[in-house]
Design a protein around this motif. Structure first.
Motif, short mmCIF file in Angstrom:
data_model
loop_
_atom_site.label_atom_id
_atom_site.label_comp_id
_atom_site.label_asym_id
_atom_site.label_seq_id
_atom_site.Cartn_x
_atom_site.Cartn_y
_atom_site.Cartn_z
N ALA A 8 66.96 -19.68 30.80
CA ALA A 8 66.30 -18.48 31.35
C ALA A 8 67.22 -17.27 31.47
O ALA A 8 66.75 -16.14 31.37
CB ALA A 8 65.72 -18.82 32.73
N ILE A 9 68.51 -17.48 31.68
CA ILE A 9 69.39 -16.33 31.92
C ILE A 9 69.80 -15.65 30.61
O ILE A 9 69.83 -16.28 29.56
CB ILE A 9 70.65 -16.72 32.74
CG1 ILE A 9 71.49 -17.76 32.00
CG2 ILE A 9 70.26 -17.20 34.13
CD1 ILE A 9 72.78 -18.15 32.75
N GLN A 10 70.12 -14.37 30.72
CA GLN A 10 70.59 -13.60 29.58
C GLN A 10 72.03 -14.00 29.23
O GLN A 10 72.78 -14.48 30.08
CB GLN A 10 70.55 -12.10 29.88
CG GLN A 10 69.15 -11.58 30.19
CD GLN A 10 68.23 -11.68 28.98
OE1 GLN A 10 68.60 -11.34 27.87
NE2 GLN A 10 67.01 -12.16 29.22
N THR A 18 74.66 -12.52 31.50
CA THR A 18 74.66 -12.92 32.91
C THR A 18 75.82 -13.88 33.15
O THR A 18 76.00 -14.83 32.40
CB THR A 18 73.33 -13.62 33.29
OG1 THR A 18 72.25 -12.75 33.05
CG2 THR A 18 73.34 -14.05 34.75
N GLU A 70 66.48 -10.28 37.35
CA GLU A 70 67.46 -9.78 36.39
C GLU A 70 68.87 -9.83 36.98
O GLU A 70 69.55 -8.80 37.09
CB GLU A 70 67.11 -8.36 35.95
CG GLU A 70 65.80 -8.26 35.20
CD GLU A 70 65.51 -6.85 34.72
OE1 GLU A 70 66.15 -5.89 35.22
OE2 GLU A 70 64.65 -6.70 33.83
N ILE A 102 63.92 -15.53 37.22
CA ILE A 102 65.07 -14.88 36.57
C ILE A 102 64.66 -13.52 35.98
O ILE A 102 65.38 -12.53 36.12
CB ILE A 102 65.67 -15.79 35.47
CG1 ILE A 102 66.27 -17.05 36.09
CG2 ILE A 102 66.71 -15.04 34.65
CD1 ILE A 102 67.52 -16.87 36.90
N LYS A 103 63.50 -13.47 35.35
CA LYS A 103 63.03 -12.21 34.76
C LYS A 103 62.78 -11.15 35.84
O LYS A 103 63.04 -9.97 35.64
CB LYS A 103 61.77 -12.46 33.95
CG LYS A 103 62.04 -13.02 32.56
CD LYS A 103 60.75 -13.15 31.76
CE LYS A 103 61.06 -13.65 30.35
NZ LYS A 103 59.83 -13.87 29.57
N GLN A 104 62.25 -11.58 36.97
CA GLN A 104 61.98 -10.64 38.07
C GLN A 104 63.27 -10.10 38.67
O GLN A 104 63.39 -8.91 38.95
CB GLN A 104 61.15 -11.33 39.16
CG GLN A 104 59.69 -11.53 38.80
CD GLN A 104 58.94 -12.30 39.88
OE1 GLN A 104 59.53 -12.92 40.75
NE2 GLN A 104 57.62 -12.27 39.80
N GLU A 163 62.08 -19.36 34.81
CA GLU A 163 62.13 -18.22 33.89
C GLU A 163 61.50 -16.97 34.52
O GLU A 163 62.04 -15.87 34.40
CB GLU A 163 61.39 -18.59 32.60
CG GLU A 163 61.52 -17.55 31.51
CD GLU A 163 60.88 -17.98 30.21
OE1 GLU A 163 60.78 -17.14 29.31
OE2 GLU A 163 60.46 -19.16 30.11
N LYS A 164 60.39 -17.16 35.24
CA LYS A 164 59.70 -16.04 35.89
C LYS A 164 60.60 -15.40 36.95
O LYS A 164 60.71 -14.17 37.04
CB LYS A 164 58.39 -16.53 36.51
CG LYS A 164 57.55 -15.44 37.13
CD LYS A 164 56.25 -16.02 37.69
CE LYS A 164 55.42 -14.94 38.35
NZ LYS A 164 54.18 -15.48 38.93
#
Length: 201
Positions: free
Chosen positions: A37-39, A42, A9, A5-7, A2-3
């Motif tokens: 984790a992905i939007q 995405t 984007e 993926i957030k970094q 998750e970390k």
């Protein structure tokens, strides 16, 4: 996950992992975490396999029925996990492309050839010959062609399932004859082998 993926984007995530014996762990833990984790916008490109079609008829289209293998069958963990992965993706992430491909060949980043051909070369070295099945057909896919297709699909609006491979299929025997010649080996050491109906290759 998750970390990361957030970094990053990412606009596109490509799942190209495989581990035959532990494919179920990759799917149940790894893929599940990636999907969480992905939007939703995405794009997920998932590399699947034509081994999902277990009845051996051939000439499959994307809408054909997939099968599963009994637990004691070779490749059952791999095939059944890939089947489950496709279902999970379709259910949980709308913006996806599932690419089903046949056996891959070609060099990796370190210029190592595929394990399938490496095994053939080891057999030849040990026994001075090897056998390859002449009545089992596949559409062998060069890894560079797969990479180009993935890049092209990553910028297209398409979502859904695609079968990726050459139009013409060929037997394992003819494939290895050509493959050894490409690599500079004597291909006369390959002998044809015929599997019987119902026999597992």
């Amino acid at each position: 996950m998750e970390k990361v993926i957030k970094q990053l984007e990412p606009d596109v995530v490509i799942w190209s992992l495989m581990n035959g014996e532990k494919e179920n762990v990759l799917i149940d833990i790894g893929l599940t975490n990636v999907l969480a984790a992905i939007q939703k916008d995405t794009k997920l490109i998932y590399i699947s396999t034509d081994a999902l079609f277990v009845d051996g008829i051939g000439d499959y289209i994307e809408a054909d029925q997939k099968g599963s293998l009994p637990k004691d069958a070779p490749l059952s963990t791999y095939v059944n996990a890939k089947r489950r992965a496709e279902s999970i993706i379709k259910r949980r992430h709308v913006n996806h492309v599932i690419l089903r491909t046949s056996p891959l060949y070609g060099e990796d980043f370190n210029q190592n050839i595929e394990q399938r051909t490496q095994r053939i070369l080891i057999q030849i070295k040990e026994k001075q010959y090897t056998e390859a099945t002449q009545n089992l057909y596949k559409t062998f896919v060069h890894v560079h062609d797969l990479a180009k297709a993935i890049l092209e699909i990553s910028v297209k609006e398409y979502t859904g399932i695609l079968h990726l491979g050459p139009m013409q299929n060929e037997s394992y025997y003819t494939f290895y004859k050509k493959r050894l010649k490409q690599l500079g080996y004597d291909n006369s050491v390959i002998q044809p082998h015929f599997i019987k109906e119902g026999e597992i290759p």
